[in-house]
Scaffold this active site. Structure first.
Site, PDB file in Angstrom:
ATOM      1  N   LYS A 190       0.827  -1.203   0.000  1.00 55.67           N
ATOM      2  CA  LYS A 190       0.000   0.000   0.000  1.00 55.67           C
ATOM      3  C   LYS A 190       0.864   1.258   0.000  1.00 55.67           C
ATOM      4  CE  LYS A 190      -4.132   2.179   1.648  1.00 55.67           C
ATOM      5  NZ  LYS A 190      -5.396   2.049   2.382  1.00 55.67           N
ATOM      6  N   HIS A 241     -19.003  -2.443  -1.778  1.00 55.44           N
ATOM      7  CA  HIS A 241     -19.713  -1.259  -1.301  1.00 55.44           C
ATOM      8  C   HIS A 241     -21.201  -1.329  -1.631  1.00 55.44           C
ATOM      9  CE1 HIS A 241     -15.880   1.478  -1.135  1.00 55.44           C
ATOM     10  NE2 HIS A 241     -15.930   0.594  -0.165  1.00 55.44           N
ATOM     11  N   HIS A 265     -14.037  -3.837  -4.111  1.00 55.57           N
ATOM     12  CA  HIS A 265     -14.768  -2.833  -3.346  1.00 55.57           C
ATOM     13  C   HIS A 265     -16.007  -2.302  -4.057  1.00 55.57           C
ATOM     14  CE1 HIS A 265     -11.225  -3.084  -0.897  1.00 55.57           C
ATOM     15  NE2 HIS A 265     -11.629  -2.134  -0.091  1.00 55.57           N
ATOM     16  N   GLU A 313      -5.480   9.133  -5.708  1.00 51.72           N
ATOM     17  CA  GLU A 313      -6.237   8.179  -6.508  1.00 51.72           C
ATOM     18  C   GLU A 313      -6.641   8.734  -7.869  1.00 51.72           C
ATOM     19  OE1 GLU A 313     -10.172   5.462  -5.861  1.00 51.72           O
ATOM     20  OE2 GLU A 313      -8.845   5.679  -4.137  1.00 51.72           O
ATOM     21  N   ASN A 337      -8.779  -0.873  -4.583  1.00 55.16           N
ATOM     22  CA  ASN A 337     -10.213  -1.091  -4.403  1.00 55.16           C
ATOM     23  C   ASN A 337     -10.692  -2.378  -5.068  1.00 55.16           C
ATOM     24  OD1 ASN A 337     -10.911   1.256  -2.858  1.00 55.16           O
ATOM     25  ND2 ASN A 337     -10.584   2.461  -4.709  1.00 55.16           N
TER      26      ASN A 337
END
Length: 372
Positions: A239, A264, A260, A249, A257
């Site tokens: 990371k 999400h 994600h 980003e 992500n």
């Protein structure tokens, strides 16, 4: 903020990973007994006051330990305990932090300490970014998920009923302190949720790490300290490299992500807190891996390995039956979407990810295969 972020002193048993962001660079410390070690905090700025932000679960376990350590750095150390859980990651709870700062007369040199999991860390960081237009803060993550992901990289946010983490700011901490001792009290479900964010680093960046995870997952589930330390350090190294190259980003950082976008949608569709974030991400990785196969990018065997490891970690591999239309509606609210087009993090080849748009028809096929 203009202050230079300090390079922290460490105890002999701790390991460090450095986030390189010019004058905003900082260290991640990983080791045992870091909360109570004076050397952990020695390089941080002193101030007249500090505020520990924690929750009703973590506060009684570690709040007093951290407060005792920080009394040597700050004139007064206040504590505010927030209600626990993703359902409280909202404006109302955020305002409890501002209430504490204002009623205690905290100034712009006040240091905030986020003691808890990802929700506490995200909210404390957002409060620090906003209070008096920016005060320093430190991450003290107490969950595996927060130690390997949410505490690192400066993403801060609260949720909105229509979308997760849609209101926030990029704001870097002074220091991240990953005390392995705090994982001893972590519920098993939370440990599994954290492993989702560990697993993701393999397919997107380092397949040798993925191989290691396949061999050592049982040791991680058993909370073997050496294995946990290695998994946290390698996750943070990956990371750190990504964030150092793309802090806000605009490109590369989006690969973090993986899983994600689907995840999400699960969280928002069910209601925040019904599934843990890591559970939704784990299931989302299964879907994203299948999408990568259907796009012709990778072989089915890789998706099967990812699914198998997610399942072994104790995470769900089948999503809730929200209906494809609802999933697509929620995913169009994702921050990676552009002009209504949903973009997904997919595996281009083992150990390498990219951001791609996918036809709705193909996404429906994935949802048909992996929800119910």
């Amino acid at each position: 903020m203009s202050e230079t972020h300090p390079a922290a002193a460490t105890s002999p048993s701790s390991q460090r990973v450095r986030i390189e962001l010019a004058e905003r660079s900082y260290q991640i410390l990983i080791g045992d007994g870091l909360v109570e070690a004076a050397s952990t905090w020695a390089a941080l700025p002193g101030s007249a006051s500090a505020l520990i932000v924690t929750n009703t679960t973590v506060g009684p376990l570690y709040g007093q330990r951290l407060r005792s350590s920080l009394m040597k750095r700050h004139g007064r150390v206040h504590v505010v305990e927030l209600p626990d859980g993703e359902a409280h990651k909202d404006f109302q709870t955020l305002n409890l932090i501002f209430d504490a700062l204002l009623t205690k007369g905290c100034d712009r040199k006040t240091v905030l300490y986020a003691l808890g999991g990802g929700v506490v860390g995200d909210m404390t960081g957002f409060a620090a970014a906003s209070y008096m237009r920016g005060v320093p803060f430190v991450q003290v993550p107490t969950t595996l998920l927060a130690q390997v992901d949410s505490s690192v990289g400066g993403k801060t946010a609260i949720n909105h009923p229509l979308g997760k983490n849609m209101i926030g700011a990029f704001y870097q901490p002074l220091l991240v302190v990953c005390d392995l001792d705090t994982l001893a009290t972590l519920p098993g479900r939370e440990l599994s949720a954290g492993l989702a964010e560990v697993i993701k680093y393999g397919p997107i960046a380092d397949m040798s790490f993925f191989d290691w995870l396949e061999r050592n997952l049982d040791a991680l589930l058993a909370r073997d300290r050496e294995s946990l330390a290695h998994a946290i350090k390698r996750s943070c190294e990956i990371k750190a490299a990504v964030v150092g190259a793309d802090e806000r980003e605009t490109g590369l950082r989006a690969i973090l992500n993986f899983g994600h976008t689907f995840g999400h949608a699960i969280e928002a569709g069910l209601g925040y807190g019904e599934w843990l974030h890591g559970e939704a991400v784990g299931c989302g990785m299964v879907m994203a891996a299948d999408l990568s196969v259907r796009l012709g990018l990778v072989e089915p065997a890789l998706a099967e390995r990812i699914t198998g490891l997610v399942r072994r970690a104790g995470l769900p591999t089948t999503g809730p039956a929200l209906g494809a239309d609802r999933y697509l509606e929620l995913m169009r609210l994702d921050k990676k979407s552009e002009a209504g087009d949903i973009r997904f993090v997919v595996i281009e080849k083992p150990g390498q990810a990219a951001l791609r748009a996918a036809p709705d028809g193909l996404v429906r096929e994935v949802l048909e295969a992996h929800t119910g």
